[in-house]
Design an enzyme around this catalytic site. Structure first.
Site, mmCIF file in Angstrom:
data_model
loop_
_atom_site.group_PDB
_atom_site.id
_atom_site.type_symbol
_atom_site.label_atom_id
_atom_site.label_comp_id
_atom_site.label_asym_id
_atom_site.label_seq_id
_atom_site.Cartn_x
_atom_site.Cartn_y
_atom_site.Cartn_z
ATOM 1 N N ARG A 166 57.431 69.113 -5.299
ATOM 2 C CA ARG A 166 56.572 69.818 -4.601
ATOM 3 C C ARG A 166 56.238 71.135 -5.314
ATOM 4 O O ARG A 166 55.116 71.819 -5.252
ATOM 5 C CB ARG A 166 57.078 69.949 -3.189
ATOM 6 C CG ARG A 166 56.827 68.790 -2.227
ATOM 7 C CD ARG A 166 57.095 69.123 -0.760
ATOM 8 N NE ARG A 166 56.479 70.592 -0.399
ATOM 9 C CZ ARG A 166 56.890 71.304 0.196
ATOM 10 N NH1 ARG A 166 58.085 71.181 0.772
ATOM 11 N NH2 ARG A 166 56.294 72.589 0.402
ATOM 12 N N ARG A 208 60.511 78.374 11.737
ATOM 13 C CA ARG A 208 59.552 79.207 10.780
ATOM 14 C C ARG A 208 58.299 79.605 11.682
ATOM 15 O O ARG A 208 57.181 78.880 11.611
ATOM 16 C CB ARG A 208 59.105 78.611 9.640
ATOM 17 C CG ARG A 208 60.350 78.234 8.468
ATOM 18 C CD ARG A 208 60.121 77.510 7.355
ATOM 19 N NE ARG A 208 59.255 78.256 6.366
ATOM 20 C CZ ARG A 208 58.882 77.814 5.306
ATOM 21 N NH1 ARG A 208 59.023 76.368 4.852
ATOM 22 N NH2 ARG A 208 58.074 78.597 4.286
ATOM 23 N N LYS A 221 53.219 78.514 -7.665
ATOM 24 C CA LYS A 221 52.999 77.326 -6.610
ATOM 25 C C LYS A 221 52.457 78.332 -5.548
ATOM 26 O O LYS A 221 51.355 78.056 -4.808
ATOM 27 C CB LYS A 221 54.257 76.952 -6.400
ATOM 28 C CG LYS A 221 54.176 76.234 -4.818
ATOM 29 C CD LYS A 221 55.567 75.857 -4.795
ATOM 30 C CE LYS A 221 55.914 75.526 -3.162
ATOM 31 N NZ LYS A 221 56.414 76.495 -2.551
ATOM 32 N N ASN A 222 53.085 79.583 -5.361
ATOM 33 C CA ASN A 222 53.029 80.132 -3.945
ATOM 34 C C ASN A 222 51.694 80.786 -3.852
ATOM 35 O O ASN A 222 51.160 81.477 -2.950
ATOM 36 C CB ASN A 222 54.034 80.892 -3.443
ATOM 37 C CG ASN A 222 55.154 80.012 -2.831
ATOM 38 O OD1 ASN A 222 54.892 78.945 -2.587
ATOM 39 N ND2 ASN A 222 56.332 80.557 -2.470
ATOM 40 N N ASP A 263 63.924 82.556 -2.209
ATOM 41 C CA ASP A 263 63.549 81.423 -2.949
ATOM 42 C C ASP A 263 64.396 81.358 -4.023
ATOM 43 O O ASP A 263 64.400 79.947 -4.835
ATOM 44 C CB ASP A 263 62.017 81.299 -3.531
ATOM 45 C CG ASP A 263 61.127 81.061 -2.442
ATOM 46 O OD1 ASP A 263 61.752 80.906 -1.084
ATOM 47 O OD2 ASP A 263 59.896 81.706 -2.500
ATOM 48 N N CYS A 288 59.180 72.932 3.841
ATOM 49 C CA CYS A 288 60.566 72.921 3.759
ATOM 50 C C CYS A 288 61.341 73.298 4.916
ATOM 51 O O CYS A 288 60.870 74.573 5.588
ATOM 52 C CB CYS A 288 61.342 73.694 2.683
ATOM 53 S SG CYS A 288 60.922 73.141 0.922
HETATM 54 N N1 EPU Z 1 58.078 85.240 10.382
HETATM 55 C C1 EPU Z 1 58.025 85.224 11.704
HETATM 56 N N2 EPU Z 1 56.524 84.989 12.189
HETATM 57 C C2 EPU Z 1 55.671 84.785 11.504
HETATM 58 C C3 EPU Z 1 55.733 84.515 10.116
HETATM 59 C C4 EPU Z 1 57.026 84.938 9.343
HETATM 60 O O1 EPU Z 1 58.856 85.451 12.369
HETATM 61 O O2 EPU Z 1 54.459 84.863 12.056
HETATM 62 C C5 EPU Z 1 59.325 85.197 9.856
HETATM 63 C C6 EPU Z 1 59.816 83.865 9.079
HETATM 64 O O3 EPU Z 1 60.620 82.790 9.867
HETATM 65 C C7 EPU Z 1 60.982 84.580 7.764
HETATM 66 C C8 EPU Z 1 60.324 85.726 7.584
HETATM 67 O O4 EPU Z 1 59.258 86.205 8.459
HETATM 68 O O5 EPU Z 1 62.026 84.805 8.453
HETATM 69 C C9 EPU Z 1 59.348 85.621 6.381
HETATM 70 O O6 EPU Z 1 58.475 84.542 6.306
HETATM 71 P P1 EPU Z 1 56.862 84.553 5.548
HETATM 72 O O7 EPU Z 1 55.834 84.296 6.588
HETATM 73 O O8 EPU Z 1 57.041 85.672 4.716
HETATM 74 O O9 EPU Z 1 57.264 83.342 4.802
HETATM 75 P P2 EPU Z 1 56.134 81.992 4.379
HETATM 76 O O10 EPU Z 1 54.895 82.785 4.193
HETATM 77 O O11 EPU Z 1 56.256 80.943 5.564
HETATM 78 C C10 EPU Z 1 56.368 82.232 1.748
HETATM 79 C C11 EPU Z 1 56.620 81.177 0.877
HETATM 80 C C12 EPU Z 1 58.180 80.753 0.856
HETATM 81 C C13 EPU Z 1 59.151 82.077 0.861
HETATM 82 C C14 EPU Z 1 58.668 82.887 1.982
HETATM 83 C C15 EPU Z 1 59.426 84.254 1.828
HETATM 84 C C16 EPU Z 1 54.654 80.085 0.635
HETATM 85 C C17 EPU Z 1 53.724 78.693 0.718
HETATM 86 N N3 EPU Z 1 55.801 79.978 0.999
HETATM 87 O O12 EPU Z 1 56.663 81.448 3.173
HETATM 88 O O13 EPU Z 1 58.552 79.765 -0.138
HETATM 89 O O14 EPU Z 1 60.442 81.593 1.053
HETATM 90 O O15 EPU Z 1 57.425 83.438 1.893
HETATM 91 O O16 EPU Z 1 59.363 84.746 0.598
HETATM 92 O O17 EPU Z 1 54.197 80.998 0.003
HETATM 93 C C18 EPU Z 1 59.434 78.330 -1.367
HETATM 94 O O18 EPU Z 1 58.536 78.488 -2.237
HETATM 95 O O19 EPU Z 1 60.498 77.511 -1.598
HETATM 96 C C19 EPU Z 1 59.047 78.762 -0.056
HETATM 97 C C20 EPU Z 1 59.782 78.251 0.928
#
Ligand code: EPU
Length: 430
Positions: free
Chosen positions: A397, A122, A22-23, A305, A117
């Site tokens: 989802r 975030r 998915k991701n 996750d 979610c």
């Molecule tokens: N963060 C910041 N600033 C940013 C971006 C992130 O402070 O600009 C913080 C976030 O708040 C968090 C950490 O950095 O504490 C990591 O966030 P990341 O950006 O890595 O997460 P994401 O890209 O929003 C993806 C996956 C999530 C998964 C996270 C961590 C996708 C679409 N989503 O989210 O997947 O939990 O990486 O591995 O790729 C899921 O599949 O259930 C899911 C939520």
């Protein structure tokens, strides 16, 4: 609206096949617009996040043809840069990849802030920092982000937080920028490597993916290509955890075991029997499992996750286990629901402290987010009696055919239409 009814306590056996990640999928689809001819993506999971992204692609002029639900041809040649307001964009987190992709392709984008979610705050400040470093002016107005650049110029970008989304989004914008971009303190998740593989097949020049320094040399244009998506390590991990709880010789098929090392190490520490080959895991539970502590970390650490599904399993372990999510400290909404099912869990200082073993009892529970959904399905399959799970759209989802896959393993689980009275009750809780 439907709910899931689970009758727990059955021993599960058989083979479950894992779908495409998915991701990865949710980044590959926006990435496809950077090409000037058709991109074919094979192995897409049949989940609602992918459906939503396909609709957004069509809204901006992509021509999509399907060989099957898994194999899509995306012709981006007629794509236009129109604003993408809330609505569909708000349905998922990954719509933010259109920021990097549109900025890279058109040097401008206007996109509603993403949804997804609720796991606590975030922010997307690191994405913005990257876009600005490449030369974009960024405005955040009335719930949307406006990006505009005369031209994009490669830059050295240090991420203050290791972020999957920011790493991918900056790559998407930088592959068509002038000159060299370096992303330092980049995330290393397998999905990032998958996206970089697609971009490289499209003609991008990217080095160092999978390490914490990614180097990109911008090119003038990108072309179509064929790409097969990697297996979903989180879906694989979810079924592995389930098999660790209730399984007798469950085969998890289409897995890259190396992507799951942190999970497999913890399961082995608990005493779960796991045999692995190149693409499969064979998992069997034990009558008594040992407690363990987990702390979620960026890849290759224990994935956030899988924290929620793993918590359900830990209710079965002897002794005290401590779960700490360092990525999303508020990702704890499953805990109250597990308590309804007789789990003994306290939350203290941001950690969940689980005392086991408890015999879970069926209850009415509500899913708050995708992985909480997986946690509650696992708990329902472990519990005595009937568990009714509402809020199942979250599960759809991210998990393709979860019910069908579980029935194949011998689970007693089905969907049922919710009654008018139940729908009214649900509305009043909201
Ligand atoms: N963060 C910041 N600033 C940013 C971006 C992130 O402070 O600009 C913080 C976030 O708040 C968090 C950490 O950095 O504490 C990591 O966030 P990341 O950006 O890595 O997460 P994401 O890209 O929003 C993806 C996956 C999530 C998964 C996270 C961590 C996708 C679409 N989503 O989210 O997947 O939990 O990486 O591995 O790729 C899921 O599949 O259930 C899911 C939520």
């Amino acid at each position: 609206m439907e709910k899931i009814i689970v009758e727990g306590g059955r021993v599960l056996q058989g083979t479950v096949r894992v779908n495409g990640a998915k991701n990865s999928a949710v980044a590959l689809l926006p990435a496809s617009i950077l090409a000037d001819s058709t991109v074919t993506i094979d192995g897409l999971p049949n989940i609602s996040d992918v459906e939503t992204l396909n609709m957004i692609l069509e809204d901006i002029g992509a021509k999509i043809t399907k060989d099957s639900n898994q194999k899509l041809h995306i012709d981006p040649s007629a794509i236009v840069s129109i604003p993408l307001p809330n609505g569909k964009v708000k349905k998922l987190r990954a719509s933010y990849y259109f920021m990097g992709a549109m900025l890279g392709k058109f040097k401008r984008a206007a996109i509603g802030l993403p949804g997804g979610c609720y796991l606590g705050p975030r922010p997307i400040d690191q994405h913005i920092k990257g876009f600005e470093a490449l030369g974009a002016k960024v405005k955040n107005e009335k719930g949307a982000i406006y990006l505009q650049a005369e031209e994009l110029t490669g830059a050295r970008i240090y991420l203050d937080v290791v972020s999957v989304g920011a790493t991918i989004n900056i790559m998407l914008a930088a592959v068509l920028a002038n000159g060299k971009t370096t992303i330092e303190n980049a995330a290393k998740e397998p999905e990032i490597i998958d996206v970089a593989t697609l971009l490289t097949n499209m003609g991008a020049k990217i080095k160092g993916v999978g390490t914490d320094i990614i180097r990109i040399e911008g090119v003038e244009k990108l072309h179509g290509c064929n790409h097969t998506i990697i297996p979903d390590r989180i879906e694989a991990g979810t079924y592995t955890i389930l098999a660790a709880a209730q399984g007798k010789e469950v085969v998890i098929d289409n897995v890259i075991p190396e992507h799951l090392e942190s999970l497999l190490a913890k399961l082995r520490e608990m005493g779960v029997s796991i045999e692995q080959s190149d693409e499969q895991l064979l998992v069997t539970t034990k009558p008594s499992l040992a407690s363990v502590d987990i702390k979620t970390l960026v890849y290759p650490g224990f994935p956030t996750d899988l924290q929620q599904p793993f918590t359900s399993l830990l209710t079965k372990a002897e002794g005290t286990s401590i779960v700490t999510d360092t990525i999303y400290s508020a990702r704890l909404k499953h805990i109250d629901e597990l308590r309804r099912m007789n789990a003994k869990i306290k939350v203290e200082g941001g950690s969940a402290i689980i005392t086991g073993p408890s015999t879970l009892e069926g209850a009415r529970v509500k899913v708050s987010d995708l992985r909480a959904g997986a946690a509650l399905v696992i708990a329902g399959l472990m519990a005595n009696g009937i568990t009714e799970i509402t809020g199942i759209e979250h599960i759809e989802r991210g998990y393709e055919n979860m019910i069908e896959k579980l029935v194949n393993l011998g689970a007693s689980i089905r969907r049922e239409q919710m009654s008018e009275a139940e729908l009214e009750q649900l509305k009043s809780i909201k």
